[in-house]
Design a protein around this motif. Sequence first.
Motif, PDB file in Angstrom:
ATOM      1  N   GLU A 108     -41.252  -0.098  14.584  1.00  0.00           N
ATOM      2  CA  GLU A 108     -42.215   1.149  14.880  1.00  0.00           C
ATOM      3  C   GLU A 108     -41.880   2.323  15.077  1.00  0.00           C
ATOM      4  OE1 GLU A 108     -41.680  -0.741  16.529  1.00  0.00           O
ATOM      5  OE2 GLU A 108     -43.050  -0.903  18.526  1.00  0.00           O
ATOM      6  N   THR A 109     -40.629   1.629  15.553  1.00  0.00           N
ATOM      7  CA  THR A 109     -39.983   3.228  15.912  1.00  0.00           C
ATOM      8  C   THR A 109     -39.436   4.168  14.758  1.00  0.00           C
ATOM      9  OG1 THR A 109     -38.284   2.198  17.237  1.00  0.00           O
ATOM     10  CG2 THR A 109     -39.595   3.017  18.529  1.00  0.00           C
ATOM     11  N   VAL A 110     -37.857   3.396  15.144  1.00  0.00           N
ATOM     12  CA  VAL A 110     -36.609   3.762  13.563  1.00  0.00           C
ATOM     13  C   VAL A 110     -36.628   2.548  12.901  1.00  0.00           C
ATOM     14  CG1 VAL A 110     -36.264   5.679  14.870  1.00  0.00           C
ATOM     15  CG2 VAL A 110     -34.785   3.364  15.803  1.00  0.00           C
TER      16      VAL A 110
ATOM     17  N   VAL B 222     -31.937  -6.096  22.378  1.00  0.00           N
ATOM     18  CA  VAL B 222     -32.493  -7.287  20.902  1.00  0.00           C
ATOM     19  C   VAL B 222     -33.746  -7.396  21.286  1.00  0.00           C
ATOM     20  CG1 VAL B 222     -32.316 -10.005  21.683  1.00  0.00           C
ATOM     21  CG2 VAL B 222     -30.332  -8.582  22.893  1.00  0.00           C
ATOM     22  N   HIS B 223     -33.776  -7.873  20.091  1.00  0.00           N
ATOM     23  CA  HIS B 223     -35.785  -7.495  19.926  1.00  0.00           C
ATOM     24  C   HIS B 223     -35.645  -9.489  19.341  1.00  0.00           C
ATOM     25  CE1 HIS B 223     -33.749  -3.720  18.892  1.00  0.00           C
ATOM     26  NE2 HIS B 223     -35.351  -3.372  18.635  1.00  0.00           N
ATOM     27  N   ILE B 224     -37.015  -9.410  19.993  1.00  0.00           N
ATOM     28  CA  ILE B 224     -38.018 -10.691  20.465  1.00  0.00           C
ATOM     29  C   ILE B 224     -39.086 -10.788  19.523  1.00  0.00           C
ATOM     30  CG2 ILE B 224     -36.136 -11.410  22.245  1.00  0.00           C
ATOM     31  CD1 ILE B 224     -39.119 -10.674  24.084  1.00  0.00           C
TER      32      ILE B 224
ATOM     33  N   GLU C 294     -36.819   6.290  18.476  1.00  0.00           N
ATOM     34  CA  GLU C 294     -36.351   5.308  18.809  1.00  0.00           C
ATOM     35  C   GLU C 294     -37.593   5.001  20.887  1.00  0.00           C
ATOM     36  OE1 GLU C 294     -34.663   8.218  18.980  1.00  0.00           O
ATOM     37  OE2 GLU C 294     -32.480   6.893  18.002  1.00  0.00           O
ATOM     38  N   SER C 295     -38.084   3.639  21.236  1.00  0.00           N
ATOM     39  CA  SER C 295     -38.724   2.924  21.809  1.00  0.00           C
ATOM     40  C   SER C 295     -37.578   3.700  23.849  1.00  0.00           C
ATOM     41  CB  SER C 295     -37.677   1.762  22.457  1.00  0.00           C
ATOM     42  OG  SER C 295     -36.498   1.142  22.476  1.00  0.00           O
ATOM     43  N   THR C 296     -38.878   4.009  24.297  1.00  0.00           N
ATOM     44  CA  THR C 296     -38.379   4.307  25.497  1.00  0.00           C
ATOM     45  C   THR C 296     -37.401   2.998  26.463  1.00  0.00           C
ATOM     46  OG1 THR C 296     -40.255   5.289  25.584  1.00  0.00           O
ATOM     47  CG2 THR C 296     -39.558   4.951  28.079  1.00  0.00           C
TER      48      THR C 296
HETATM   49  O1  TXA Z   1     -36.245   1.843  19.006  1.00  0.00           O
HETATM   50  C1  TXA Z   1     -35.756   1.431  19.463  1.00  0.00           C
HETATM   51  O2  TXA Z   1     -35.324   1.669  20.805  1.00  0.00           O
HETATM   52  C2  TXA Z   1     -34.504   0.864  18.246  1.00  0.00           C
HETATM   53  C3  TXA Z   1     -34.657   0.009  16.924  1.00  0.00           C
HETATM   54  C4  TXA Z   1     -34.088  -0.111  16.236  1.00  0.00           C
HETATM   55  O3  TXA Z   1     -35.426  -0.878  17.662  1.00  0.00           O
HETATM   56  N1  TXA Z   1     -33.158   0.807  18.754  1.00  0.00           N
HETATM   57  C5  TXA Z   1     -32.383   1.433  19.357  1.00  0.00           C
HETATM   58  O4  TXA Z   1     -30.892   1.192  20.105  1.00  0.00           O
HETATM   59  O5  TXA Z   1     -32.675   2.639  19.193  1.00  0.00           O
HETATM   60  P1  TXA Z   1     -29.828   1.668  19.690  1.00  0.00           P
HETATM   61  O6  TXA Z   1     -28.455   0.870  19.813  1.00  0.00           O
HETATM   62  O7  TXA Z   1     -29.538   2.801  18.989  1.00  0.00           O
HETATM   63  O8  TXA Z   1     -29.915   2.735  21.894  1.00  0.00           O
HETATM   64  C6  TXA Z   1     -29.313   1.333  22.175  1.00  0.00           C
HETATM   65  C7  TXA Z   1     -29.543   1.797  24.151  1.00  0.00           C
HETATM   66  C8  TXA Z   1     -28.329   2.648  24.456  1.00  0.00           C
HETATM   67  O9  TXA Z   1     -28.552   4.032  24.464  1.00  0.00           O
HETATM   68  C9  TXA Z   1     -27.781   1.446  25.025  1.00  0.00           C
HETATM   69  O10 TXA Z   1     -26.496   2.557  25.693  1.00  0.00           O
HETATM   70  C10 TXA Z   1     -28.577   1.215  25.583  1.00  0.00           C
HETATM   71  O11 TXA Z   1     -30.597   1.806  24.914  1.00  0.00           O
HETATM   72  N2  TXA Z   1     -29.095   0.439  26.387  1.00  0.00           N
HETATM   73  C11 TXA Z   1     -28.968  -1.340  26.187  1.00  0.00           C
HETATM   74  N3  TXA Z   1     -28.586  -1.566  26.827  1.00  0.00           N
HETATM   75  C12 TXA Z   1     -28.712  -1.160  27.988  1.00  0.00           C
HETATM   76  C13 TXA Z   1     -27.924  -2.084  29.478  1.00  0.00           C
HETATM   77  N4  TXA Z   1     -28.168  -2.794  29.484  1.00  0.00           N
HETATM   78  N5  TXA Z   1     -27.920  -1.293  29.752  1.00  0.00           N
HETATM   79  C14 TXA Z   1     -28.328   0.314  30.482  1.00  0.00           C
HETATM   80  N6  TXA Z   1     -28.681   1.076  28.199  1.00  0.00           N
HETATM   81  C15 TXA Z   1     -29.072  -0.136  27.532  1.00  0.00           C
END
Ligand code: TXA
Length: 363
Positions: free
Chosen positions: A42-44, A74-76, A188-190
């Motif tokens: 629903e986001t990207v 991680v998506h569930i 993207e998601s918060t």
């Molecule tokens: O809407 C969304 O969140 C999209 C869709 C596909 O679900 N996904 C997304 O993932 O935007 P990505 O990888 O582009 O961004 C993930 C963000 C990054 O800024 C990452 O550093 C942070 O989340 N992140 C992930 N795991 C983390 C953790 N354990 N601690 C702190 N930040 C984390």
Amino acid sequence: MISQQTKIWNVDSVVGNSQDYPQLTEAAEFLRKGEVVAFPTETVYGLGANALSSEAVQKIFAAKGRPSDNPLIVHIADIAQLEALVAEIPEIAKKLMDAFWPGPLTMIFPKKEGIAPEVTAGLDSVGIRMPSHPVALSLIRQAGLPIAAPSANRSGRPSPTTAAHVEEDLLGKIAGIVDGGPTGVGVESTVLDVTVNPPMILRPGGLTKEQLESVIGQVAVDPGLLEEKERPKAPGMKYQHYAPKGEMWMVVAPTVDKQVEAIGSLLAEAKSAGKKVGILATEESSTKYPQADLVVPCGSRADLPSVAHHLYDALRTFDQERMDYILSESFPSDGVGMAIMNRLMKACGHRIVGSDPSRNLSN
Ligand code: TXA
Ligand code: MG
């Protein structure tokens, strides 16, 4: 990197017709075999792989050109999957799950063993979300696995909000793309750290601070997001992102009229210097820049979610049309405006004209 055939599954026309999307069986099979598959949320669009397999997750980093110190979400599809991945579910997280899952909220939990170490980039926490897009839920359910998925763009590019954006960046580099039509929210998601008190927003996104606070009371915002000298707590937030190839400036002013006026004079200056100038405007103001080579109307100022929905497509358009100078309007930073302003700030690499953005448009 070796080029490969990218299979496209089109479920766009049937979205909403079925709970289980039988046409996703093959995409789910690809995921179970350790391949990477892009899919709509629903986001990207996300770029998914089995979160329990190092080999599969490494393919995500390779296809995106993503730095290995940036962890994946991680998506569930159900709560049983959450329990298998995290060491503890704080009470506050339970309240938020009840209120906002499935939906655009990622929560950071202390992790359990079993997740591929590449997913968490060596951290002892893991970011998890349950997306609300029916295609995403069906794909995760059919794969029967937790799915690690960053946004499905090449690293540094705007996140994809259509399957065509994913193709632009990743065709020939991934095993498949599920085309479920344009995404809804558009940013993207918060990302919320629920292991600290009060919980802290590490990345503003589709779910607003105000919405979170209506359920759990006070929520903090990572100071690293607001001040350039502080290091953001989410590793991904330190990178310059979403940036068009042209030089982009965001224009900040106390009123919308002054903003339009300021953009008008910068535009005139850039045109006389022979530049090809693009403007990121709103529906309300898109006719006010007749000298510009390209004006991209990005939603309505009266409806910030519509700005979020169009934002990344707008940023990509400036590259397609080869603009070498881009001027962007700015927005109030309450509601989803917080995410919009954060992404614009990153897109322009903090090049801002005008007053202090925290005093922008009287928010
Ligand atoms: O809407 C969304 O969140 C999209 C869709 C596909 O679900 N996904 C997304 O993932 O935007 P990505 O990888 O582009 O961004 C993930 C963000 C990054 O800024 C990452 O550093 C942070 O989340 N992140 C992930 N795991 C983390 C953790 N354990 N601690 C702190 N930040 C984390
Ligand atoms: Mg991303």
